[in-house]
Write a protein that holds these residues in place. Structure first.
Motif, PDB file in Angstrom:
ATOM      1  N   UNK A 373      68.789  53.587  28.039  1.00  0.00           N
ATOM      2  CA  UNK A 373      69.149  54.071  29.371  1.00  0.00           C
ATOM      3  C   UNK A 373      68.549  55.449  29.620  1.00  0.00           C
ATOM      4  N   UNK A 374      68.647  56.324  28.635  1.00  0.00           N
ATOM      5  CA  UNK A 374      68.119  57.669  28.830  1.00  0.00           C
ATOM      6  C   UNK A 374      66.598  57.719  28.758  1.00  0.00           C
ATOM      7  N   UNK A 375      65.997  56.774  28.058  1.00  0.00           N
ATOM      8  CA  UNK A 375      64.535  56.721  28.107  1.00  0.00           C
ATOM      9  C   UNK A 375      64.073  56.399  29.526  1.00  0.00           C
ATOM     10  N   UNK A 376      64.776  55.482  30.181  1.00  0.00           N
ATOM     11  CA  UNK A 376      64.467  55.149  31.578  1.00  0.00           C
ATOM     12  C   UNK A 376      64.812  56.313  32.505  1.00  0.00           C
ATOM     13  N   UNK A 377      65.933  56.978  32.232  1.00  0.00           N
ATOM     14  CA  UNK A 377      66.401  58.112  33.038  1.00  0.00           C
ATOM     15  C   UNK A 377      65.374  59.240  33.023  1.00  0.00           C
ATOM     16  N   UNK A 378      64.768  59.466  31.862  1.00  0.00           N
ATOM     17  CA  UNK A 378      63.752  60.514  31.738  1.00  0.00           C
ATOM     18  C   UNK A 378      62.438  60.069  32.374  1.00  0.00           C
ATOM     19  N   UNK A 379      62.012  58.847  32.033  1.00  0.00           N
ATOM     20  CA  UNK A 379      60.710  58.347  32.481  1.00  0.00           C
ATOM     21  C   UNK A 379      60.636  58.217  33.999  1.00  0.00           C
ATOM     22  N   UNK A 380      61.756  57.864  34.631  1.00  0.00           N
ATOM     23  CA  UNK A 380      61.780  57.668  36.084  1.00  0.00           C
ATOM     24  C   UNK A 380      61.776  58.977  36.865  1.00  0.00           C
ATOM     25  N   UNK A 381      61.989  60.092  36.165  1.00  0.00           N
ATOM     26  CA  UNK A 381      62.070  61.391  36.840  1.00  0.00           C
ATOM     27  C   UNK A 381      63.477  61.776  37.234  1.00  0.00           C
TER      28      UNK A 381
END
Length: 497
Positions: A373-381
């Motif tokens: 979830x946090x990998x997506x949270x970071x990658x999405x901006x």
């Protein structure tokens, strides 16, 4: 004849099956010798009638007791409490027993005086000072929850539900490598990073690998209490050096190195904890050169890199490290919310490999779904957008807090407005003591907390660290108001005496 009818009680609203409720009560009667060994239990029909339950409930109960080894079934004779059960040695119930569990252990174990009581019960009506924590009310919980649900709904999610890597989720490691290289000037690959459950795990793992009894680690004369305790728990020796307006004094570290071998230096270089000062560029280079020359580790705890109000963030020591001397530790706990225990430890491959092996025996792995979830949270901006949002809010809160503190209590408190972070280092006028303030403040429902922890080196600097980020505007006014009432009462007492 044992009075089963009046001794057995059922909770028919409970989710626990009746036969289990019954078997558990009979076991208790056996344990406290109310039902002695070799006692014959009533027939299933007889007991069913007495207790007003179906006979199948009694049959299931007796089968459960038989499987657990509390009773034995003798053909054509009946069901009996096991004849060779040893007598359970028990003490009489007394004041040391609460809710069925003793307060004191029935065996000896090792206690460590280094470890303090960490948390105390908080009263809702009180305002509690903190070291500088984020405002959980600003957490982008909807975005995080949506991402978590989306990831959990994928067909391929099952592979993340079993045992995973002690290094942490590969996707998050990849994302953090790109993010930290871009934002903090690091030059790392995935083999240099492992995911931790917050910065404290990184500090603990580092201390385990670096320190043995009587090894020397250098810290500031004021320092982050939890780091001090972690090192002392390893029976290491703390050598304290001065911290001034330019951070930890590296000339003093060099003098130490010339006299004795040191294993490490712990620094919070960006905003020193607790004083909030920033380590100067000159001292950063000096410290890195010393680490190379004397072969010691630098544990760099970059706990609040993202919060700068007057300038861009200063690149960490780790961004200049080309000799593998820095262990760089950080997390998203401060940035987003403390409940999300996701941090990272960055170091040479061999150190990360060893830390990963050790981690596997204290915390087998992290939460792979949360890490995804946090990998997506970071990658999405989303993380950067959240940081920009709260930065504006925290700057406004800093400005208001410092203005009110100066306007209303400037004759009692001395401080510098911090350039970043979420707290202020406040010095109390020598005519007053935090002990007295702490006592009087409780009358106005203000809890100062463990103010002594800021003076572990017995400097008697009369300073504490007060967080401002977690209070909204109304709460800041109320906090200063309670402080002012406290100080006014102390002033009046001084006049009387």
């Amino acid at each position: 004849m044992f009075p089963y009818k009046t001794s057995i009680q059922f909770d028919r609203k409970s989710n626990q099956a009746l036969y289990l409720q019954l078997s558990n009560q009979i076991i208790q009667f056996i344990k406290n010798q109310t039902l002695a060994p070799n006692t014959k239990l009533p027939g299933s029909r007889t007991l069913a009638e007495q207790l007003n339950v179906h006979r199948k409930t009694i049959v299931a109960c007796y089968e459960e007791l038989l499987l657990q080894g509390w009773v034995e079934s003798i053909p054509k004779k009946g069901t009996f409490v096991l004849s060779n059960l040893p007598m359970l040695q028990q003490q009489k119930l007394n004041d040391y027993v609460v809710d069925g569990l003793r307060k004191n252990a029935g065996f000896s174990f090792y206690k460590n005086s280094v470890l303090p009581e960490k948390y105390s019960k908080k009263m809702d009506s009180f305002m509690h000072l903190n070291d500088g924590i984020s405002d959980a009310r600003l957490t982008p919980i909807d975005e995080i929850a949506r991402t978590y649900r989306r990831i959990s709904a994928k067909k391929a999610v099952s592979k993340y539900l079993s045992y995973g890597s002690t290094y942490g989720n590969d996707t998050l490691r990849d994302v953090l490598v790109g993010y930290l290289n871009a934002s903090r000037g690091l030059h790392i690959t995935k083999e240099n990073i492992m995911i931790t459950r917050g910065s404290q795990m990184g500090i603990w793992l580092s201390s385990q690998l670096l320190l043995k009894e009587d090894d020397i680690i250098v810290v500031g004369n004021t320092n982050y209490e939890s780091a001090d305790i972690t090192f002392l728990y390893q029976q290491a020796r703390l050598e304290r050096v001065l911290v001034d307006e330019d951070g930890i004094v590296t000339d003093d570290i060099e003098k130490l190195c010339k006299r004795q071998q040191i294993k490490g230096v712990y620094v919070t270089s960006h905003h020193h904890h607790p004083t909030t000062v920033t380590l100067s560029a000159k001292r950063r280079i000096h410290l890195l050169n010393l680490a190379k020359q004397y072969n010691f580790a630098i544990i760099e705890d970059d706990y609040d890199y993202d919060f700068n109000y007057n300038h861009a963030p200063i690149l960490p020591l780790a961004s200049h490290d080309v000799n593998g001397n820095v262990v760089y530790i950080g997390s998203v706990c401060k940035t987003v919310a403390p409940v999300f225990r996701i941090g990272y430890l960055i170091a040479s491959k061999e150190f990360v490999d060893e830390a990963s092996k050790l981690r596997g025996f204290v915390d087998r792995q992290g939460d792979a779904l949360l890490e995804l979830t946090f990998s997506d949270f970071i990658k999405s901006g989303d993380l950067d957008r959240h940081i920009r949002k709260v930065m504006k809010i925290y700057k406004q809160r800093r400005d208001l807090f410092c203005k009110l503190l100066n306007d209303e209590l400037g004759d009692v408190f001395q401080f510098e407005t911090p350039k970043g972070g979420m707290s202020v280092w406040v010095k109390l006028h020598s005519d007053y003591s935090w002990s007295t303030i702490s006592e009087v403040a409780r009358k106005y429902k203000l809890e100062i907390g463990n103010w002594q922890r800021y003076d572990s080196a017995k400097l008697e600097h009369n300073c504490i660290r007060i967080g401002f980020a977690s209070y909204n505007e109304e709460e800041i006014y109320e906090l200063i108001n309670r402080f002012k009432k406290t100080i006014d009462e102390i002033k009046n007492l001084k006049k009387i005496t």
